[in-house]
Motif scaffolding. Structure first.
Motif, short mmCIF file in Angstrom:
data_model
loop_
_atom_site.label_atom_id
_atom_site.label_comp_id
_atom_site.label_asym_id
_atom_site.label_seq_id
_atom_site.Cartn_x
_atom_site.Cartn_y
_atom_site.Cartn_z
N GLU A 33 0.81 -1.20 0.00
CA GLU A 33 0.00 0.00 0.00
C GLU A 33 0.85 1.26 0.00
O GLU A 33 0.52 2.25 -0.65
N ALA A 34 1.98 1.23 0.70
CA ALA A 34 2.84 2.41 0.79
C ALA A 34 3.51 2.72 -0.54
O ALA A 34 3.74 3.89 -0.87
N HIS A 37 1.72 5.17 -2.75
CA HIS A 37 1.66 6.57 -2.36
C HIS A 37 3.02 7.25 -2.25
O HIS A 37 3.10 8.47 -2.33
N TYR A 38 4.06 6.48 -2.04
CA TYR A 38 5.40 7.04 -1.83
C TYR A 38 6.39 6.37 -2.78
O TYR A 38 6.14 5.26 -3.24
N ILE A 109 8.75 10.47 4.67
CA ILE A 109 7.37 9.99 4.53
C ILE A 109 6.43 10.85 5.36
O ILE A 109 5.34 11.21 4.92
N ALA A 110 6.85 11.21 6.58
CA ALA A 110 6.01 12.04 7.44
C ALA A 110 5.84 13.44 6.85
O ALA A 110 4.77 14.04 6.97
N GLU A 111 6.88 13.96 6.23
CA GLU A 111 6.80 15.28 5.60
C GLU A 111 5.85 15.25 4.40
O GLU A 111 5.06 16.18 4.21
N GLU A 112 5.91 14.18 3.64
CA GLU A 112 5.04 14.04 2.48
C GLU A 112 3.58 13.88 2.90
O GLU A 112 2.68 14.41 2.26
N ASP A 113 3.36 13.16 3.99
CA ASP A 113 2.01 12.86 4.45
C ASP A 113 1.51 13.88 5.47
O ASP A 113 0.36 13.80 5.88
N ASP A 114 2.37 14.80 5.88
CA ASP A 114 2.06 15.80 6.91
C ASP A 114 1.60 15.11 8.20
O ASP A 114 0.56 15.42 8.76
N ALA A 115 2.45 14.16 8.66
CA ALA A 115 2.14 13.40 9.88
C ALA A 115 3.37 13.43 10.79
O ALA A 115 4.19 12.51 10.76
#
Length: 157
Positions: A33-34, A37-38, A109-115
């Motif tokens: 799944e990841a 998106h990435y 990944i957190a920067e891309e997903d804003d998490a």
């Protein structure tokens, strides 16, 4: 087999089962799944860090079982126990280093997903491993001192 160690051995197995299930079932589905998106060059190295960290985790669990078997055999105050604690310490340090090396990918990944909570989760794993390593080192030192005192008392008439 003593009842106290039987419970602890069962607890060690119960700690290992979810991680084994995660490695076999969870991580491949999360990776599939990841990747949608990435970029794959973010996901697969992070996935390899997770799989690589499972190896020292299971080695540490095996050492914990070995330590419990030494307690069963009344060999708790022996060099074998000190060696098992040393191996647990090294495994915890290895896990901490692996996840610390993977934190830049978690950041991307957190920067891309804003998490931003994802970064905190990665740091919790690193610091928890450090706590386990420090605790194992303290126990190793205490056990070594107890063995030294015991051997001095055995030599005293």
């Amino acid at each position: 087999m003593k009842r106290e160690t039987l419970f602890l051995k069962a607890a060690v197995f119960l700690i290992g089962l979810p991680i084994l299930a995660l490695c076999i079932l969870g991580l491949p589905s999360i990776a599939n799944e990841a990747v949608e998106h990435y970029p794959a060059y973010w996901v697969y190295p992070l996935l390899s860090v997770m799989y690589a960290s499972a190896i020292p985790f299971f080695i540490a669990l095996a050492q914990a079982l070995r330590l419990l078997s030494y307690i069963d055999k009344n060999k708790a105050f022996s060099e074998l126990s000190v060696k098992a604690l040393k191996n647990i310490k090294y495994c915890a340090i290895t896990i901490s280093i692996l996840y610390a090396a993977g934190l830049p990918l978690v950041y991307l990944i957190a920067e891309e997903d804003d998490a931003p909570g994802l970064i905190v989760l990665g740091m919790v794993i690193v610091f928890a491993s450090i706590v386990v390593a420090v605790f194992a080192a303290v126990l190793q030192k205490l056990l070594k001192n107890a063995i030294d005192i015991k051997s001095e008392n055995d030599l005293t008439v």
